[in-house]
Design a protein around this motif. Structure first.
Motif, PDB file in Angstrom:
ATOM      1  N   MET A 142      35.558  32.560 -42.514  1.00  0.00           N
ATOM      2  CA  MET A 142      34.869  32.308 -41.233  1.00  0.00           C
ATOM      3  C   MET A 142      35.880  31.978 -40.132  1.00  0.00           C
ATOM      4  SD  MET A 142      31.640  30.116 -42.690  1.00  0.00           S
ATOM      5  CE  MET A 142      31.289  29.226 -41.192  1.00  0.00           C
ATOM      6  N   LEU A 143      36.865  31.161 -40.477  1.00  0.00           N
ATOM      7  CA  LEU A 143      37.899  30.802 -39.491  1.00  0.00           C
ATOM      8  C   LEU A 143      38.639  32.050 -39.025  1.00  0.00           C
ATOM      9  CD1 LEU A 143      39.402  27.615 -41.219  1.00  0.00           C
ATOM     10  CD2 LEU A 143      38.339  27.653 -38.949  1.00  0.00           C
ATOM     11  N   ALA A 144      38.995  32.907 -39.986  1.00  0.00           N
ATOM     12  CA  ALA A 144      39.768  34.108 -39.643  1.00  0.00           C
ATOM     13  C   ALA A 144      38.940  35.043 -38.761  1.00  0.00           C
ATOM     14  CB  ALA A 144      40.190  34.832 -40.930  1.00  0.00           C
ATOM     15  N   ARG A 145      37.665  35.207 -39.088  1.00  0.00           N
ATOM     16  CA  ARG A 145      36.806  36.107 -38.301  1.00  0.00           C
ATOM     17  C   ARG A 145      36.624  35.558 -36.882  1.00  0.00           C
ATOM     18  NH1 ARG A 145      32.678  39.317 -40.828  1.00  0.00           N
ATOM     19  NH2 ARG A 145      31.160  38.078 -39.684  1.00  0.00           N
ATOM     20  N   VAL A 274      57.009  33.806 -48.634  1.00  0.00           N
ATOM     21  CA  VAL A 274      56.007  34.462 -47.782  1.00  0.00           C
ATOM     22  C   VAL A 274      55.000  33.395 -47.354  1.00  0.00           C
ATOM     23  CG1 VAL A 274      54.175  36.194 -47.679  1.00  0.00           C
ATOM     24  CG2 VAL A 274      56.258  36.679 -48.972  1.00  0.00           C
ATOM     25  N   ARG A 275      54.871  33.232 -46.062  1.00  0.00           N
ATOM     26  CA  ARG A 275      54.002  32.171 -45.539  1.00  0.00           C
ATOM     27  C   ARG A 275      52.685  32.761 -45.054  1.00  0.00           C
ATOM     28  NH1 ARG A 275      52.896  27.631 -45.000  1.00  0.00           N
ATOM     29  NH2 ARG A 275      54.474  27.392 -46.585  1.00  0.00           N
ATOM     30  N   PRO A 276      51.566  32.423 -45.703  1.00  0.00           N
ATOM     31  CA  PRO A 276      50.277  32.915 -45.204  1.00  0.00           C
ATOM     32  C   PRO A 276      49.837  32.091 -43.994  1.00  0.00           C
ATOM     33  CG  PRO A 276      49.918  31.469 -47.067  1.00  0.00           C
ATOM     34  CD  PRO A 276      51.417  31.539 -46.870  1.00  0.00           C
ATOM     35  N   ASP A 277      48.826  32.573 -43.278  1.00  0.00           N
ATOM     36  CA  ASP A 277      48.308  31.800 -42.144  1.00  0.00           C
ATOM     37  C   ASP A 277      47.383  30.694 -42.632  1.00  0.00           C
ATOM     38  OD1 ASP A 277      49.453  33.564 -40.050  1.00  0.00           O
ATOM     39  OD2 ASP A 277      48.158  35.042 -41.036  1.00  0.00           O
ATOM     40  N   LEU A 278      46.628  31.010 -43.695  1.00  0.00           N
ATOM     41  CA  LEU A 278      45.726  30.024 -44.303  1.00  0.00           C
ATOM     42  C   LEU A 278      45.869  30.118 -45.817  1.00  0.00           C
ATOM     43  CD1 LEU A 278      42.376  30.654 -42.320  1.00  0.00           C
ATOM     44  CD2 LEU A 278      43.968  28.731 -41.992  1.00  0.00           C
ATOM     45  N   ALA A 279      45.581  29.024 -46.502  1.00  0.00           N
ATOM     46  CA  ALA A 279      45.595  29.064 -47.970  1.00  0.00           C
ATOM     47  C   ALA A 279      44.488  28.143 -48.475  1.00  0.00           C
ATOM     48  CB  ALA A 279      46.949  28.613 -48.510  1.00  0.00           C
ATOM     49  N   THR A 280      43.921  28.528 -49.614  1.00  0.00           N
ATOM     50  CA  THR A 280      42.875  27.691 -50.209  1.00  0.00           C
ATOM     51  C   THR A 280      43.400  27.087 -51.512  1.00  0.00           C
ATOM     52  OG1 THR A 280      41.960  29.690 -51.230  1.00  0.00           O
ATOM     53  CG2 THR A 280      40.917  28.916 -49.208  1.00  0.00           C
ATOM     54  N   PHE A 281      43.026  25.839 -51.744  1.00  0.00           N
ATOM     55  CA  PHE A 281      43.445  25.122 -52.958  1.00  0.00           C
ATOM     56  C   PHE A 281      42.219  24.470 -53.605  1.00  0.00           C
ATOM     57  CE2 PHE A 281      47.065  25.284 -50.139  1.00  0.00           C
ATOM     58  CZ  PHE A 281      48.093  25.675 -50.987  1.00  0.00           C
ATOM     59  N   ALA A 282      42.273  24.323 -54.929  1.00  0.00           N
ATOM     60  CA  ALA A 282      41.216  23.603 -55.668  1.00  0.00           C
ATOM     61  C   ALA A 282      41.756  23.355 -57.076  1.00  0.00           C
ATOM     62  CB  ALA A 282      39.910  24.397 -55.676  1.00  0.00           C
ATOM     63  N   PHE A 314      32.709  24.630 -39.934  1.00  0.00           N
ATOM     64  CA  PHE A 314      33.359  24.030 -41.105  1.00  0.00           C
ATOM     65  C   PHE A 314      33.275  22.520 -40.883  1.00  0.00           C
ATOM     66  CE2 PHE A 314      37.641  24.290 -43.708  1.00  0.00           C
ATOM     67  CZ  PHE A 314      37.091  23.442 -44.657  1.00  0.00           C
ATOM     68  N   SER A 315      32.007  22.063 -40.830  1.00  0.00           N
ATOM     69  CA  SER A 315      31.820  20.683 -40.400  1.00  0.00           C
ATOM     70  C   SER A 315      31.695  19.743 -41.580  1.00  0.00           C
ATOM     71  CB  SER A 315      30.579  20.592 -39.524  1.00  0.00           C
ATOM     72  OG  SER A 315      29.489  21.181 -40.197  1.00  0.00           O
ATOM     73  N   GLY A 316      31.756  20.303 -42.792  1.00  0.00           N
ATOM     74  CA  GLY A 316      31.756  19.416 -43.956  1.00  0.00           C
ATOM     75  C   GLY A 316      30.410  19.327 -44.609  1.00  0.00           C
ATOM     76  N   GLY A 317      30.385  18.653 -45.754  1.00  0.00           N
ATOM     77  CA  GLY A 317      29.149  18.472 -46.510  1.00  0.00           C
ATOM     78  C   GLY A 317      29.054  17.027 -46.933  1.00  0.00           C
TER      79      GLY A 317
END
Ligand SMILES: Cc1ncc(COP(=O)(O)O)c(C=O)c1O
Length: 468
Positions: A142-145, A274-282, A314-317
């Motif tokens: 969503m952020l990227a779009r 290589v540096r991405p613009d965004l990354a997801t972690f879990a 992306f206001s959270g839950g």
């Protein structure tokens, strides 16, 4: 090569397994009354029924029938220190005893400390936490779009980024390769917006950017495939991904939900340069608790905040940045940072030993197996060991198009038959083997080798029939 027919073998295995695990069988019948298929996660609901687990510690767990089971699933590959590591359980028990942990809905000091470690270890500017990997990849997209004002999402065929609208296309290999949808109920517009590309194929990627580049909001990929077959990306592929997204003004998202903190105490983007613009972690970062994060460039994440007009929801839950999860994450990441020099080389070494052991044990029984997760020019050896059974030898499996294609690899054997056969040996495997944790030992691998020999003999009838 004819497909092997496991019908008779599965019947025998299922019969033996029902005798081996009567209490789990009864509990699964009960479970089916109240939950769809008796559970809440499809991967856990194996045929003929999953073992019902009572307790787990380190590399081992105990089921309701009292079996001690050597476990290589390890919490969907989250438990890098094994099950219930004392470093996390003691921190949580102490916190609960002191009145900290379930007072959700506030901001606190701990969130800052946890965010600081994650940003420092991954070299990302900012982070926002959420509760699952699926939500993290959804928010990143969503952020990227919104940031680019574009709609197209490029993903790799075979790539699993969780159950969200842009993730449910091109996961499973079907009649049309990876072009199919993986779920009903998705808006047609969302599926038209997802383009599928090929892993480790920079030329194909270049072609896609040549044709669609100006409409591509983001390219999301795993630096090492998880569900898609366990193989690492090559350096050339990751570099091409960076160059092409940069040239075309698209956002590069690394989904590090599996590989973040799995190869080192941080991201893998830094390993490859290589540096991405965004990354997801879990997974690993949560220490066994449900936590996920989107990290990356402050200007992109910022459009979810006040200064950016709160443009992205992306206001959270309710449970975002849950205090008990933040504590587990802080303790786990700090532990991995402190013990990086001893944990990661050990994991890489055991991973390679496991890969070779599996290949050798099956070969000694006349079955050709190929493990993935060996190091390459981008990544060191992985502690995730996936096993493929290609119908013909000598062709390295480097792409999901081969790993998940039942005409190339015997996926019924790796994903279904082996699971029940190895449980009869009290070894829990997933996709051939699974996740080596720091709690596993070489002695555990020796037990697996013996189990593979006995298992292979049970499978022989299906192999003999396919040759006759
Ligand atoms: C690479 C990857 N991305 C995203 C997800 C989704 O994470 P979650 O299951 O926490 O929603 C997974 C889960 O296995 C994953 O492996």
């Amino acid at each position: 090569m004819p497909k092997r027919d496991y019908t008779a073998v599965m019947e025998k295995l299922s019969e033996a397994y029902a005798k081996h695990s009567p209490r789990s069988a009864a509990l699964n019948r009960e479970a089916g009354k109240f939950m769809v298929d008796g559970g809440s996660h499809a991967v856990r609901l194996m045929e003929p029924f999953p073992p019902r687990i009572a307790t787990a510690r380190g590399g081992w767990m105990t089921d309701e029938d009292g079996h001690q089971i050597l476990d290589f699933w390890q919490g969907h590959w989250a438990n890098i220190l094994g099950h219930n590591p004392a470093v996390i359980t003691s921190a949580l028990s102490q916190a609960f005893a002191e009145g900290f942990g379930l007072q959700t809905g506030f901001t606190d000091r701990l969130q800052i400390e946890t965010a600081e470690i994650l940003c420092r270890q991954t070299s990302h500017e900012q982070v926002r936490f959420t509760t699952s990997g699926s939500l993290a990849t959804m928010y990143a997209i969503m952020l990227a779009r919104a940031f680019t004002g574009r709609e197209l999402v490029l993903k790799v065929g075979g790539g699993w980024h969780g159950a969200q609208l842009w993730g449910l296309k091109g996961v499973h290999f079907g009649a049309a390769g990876f072009e199919g949808l993986d779920s009903a109920g998705i808006p047609q517009s969302a599926t038209d917006e997802v383009l599928i590309t090929r892993y480790n194929d920079p030329d194909f990627l270049r072609d896609q950017f040549r044709h669609h580049g100006d409409g591509i909001a983001c390219f999301i990929l795993e630096p090492c495939m998880g569900a898609g077959g366990g193989m690492p990306a090559t350096k050339a592929y990751l570099q091409a991904a960076r160059e092409l997204t940069h040239q075309h003004g698209s956002i590069l998202i690394f989904d590090e939900i599996i590989c973040g903190f799995r190869y080192r105490a941080g991201d893998v983007g830094s390993l490859v340069g290589v540096r991405p613009d965004l990354a997801t972690f879990a997974k690993v970062i949560g220490g066994g608790m449900p936590i996920a994060a989107v990290a990356g460039r402050a200007d992109i994440l910022g459009i979810a905040g006040h200064a950016g007009g709160s443009r992205v929801g992306f206001s959270g839950g309710t449970f975002s940045a849950h205090p008990a999860c933040m504590l587990a994450a802080k303790v786990m990441m700090s532990h991995l940072v402190e013990h990086e020099a001893e944990i990661y080389p050990k994991l890489a070494d055991l991973g390679d030993k496991a890969r070779r052991m599996v290949e050798k044990s099956f070969a000694e029984e006349g079955i050709y197996a190929q493990s993935s997760g060996y190091g390459n020019d981008a990544l060191p050896p992985s502690s995730l060991v996936r096993v493929h059974f290609p119908y013909s030898a000598g062709h390295p499996i480097t792409r999901p198009e081969d790993a998940l294609n039942p005409a190339v690899c015997d996926v019924e054997l790796s994903d279904k038959v082996l699971r029940v056969a190895m449980l009869l040996e009290n070894v829990n495997v997933m996709f051939g083997l699974g996740s080596i944790s720091a709690a596993h030992t070489e002695a555990d691998l020796a037990l697996v080798a013996e189990a593979i020999h006995r298992t292979a003999r049970r499978l022989k009838p299906a192999f003999a029939a396919s040759r006759s």
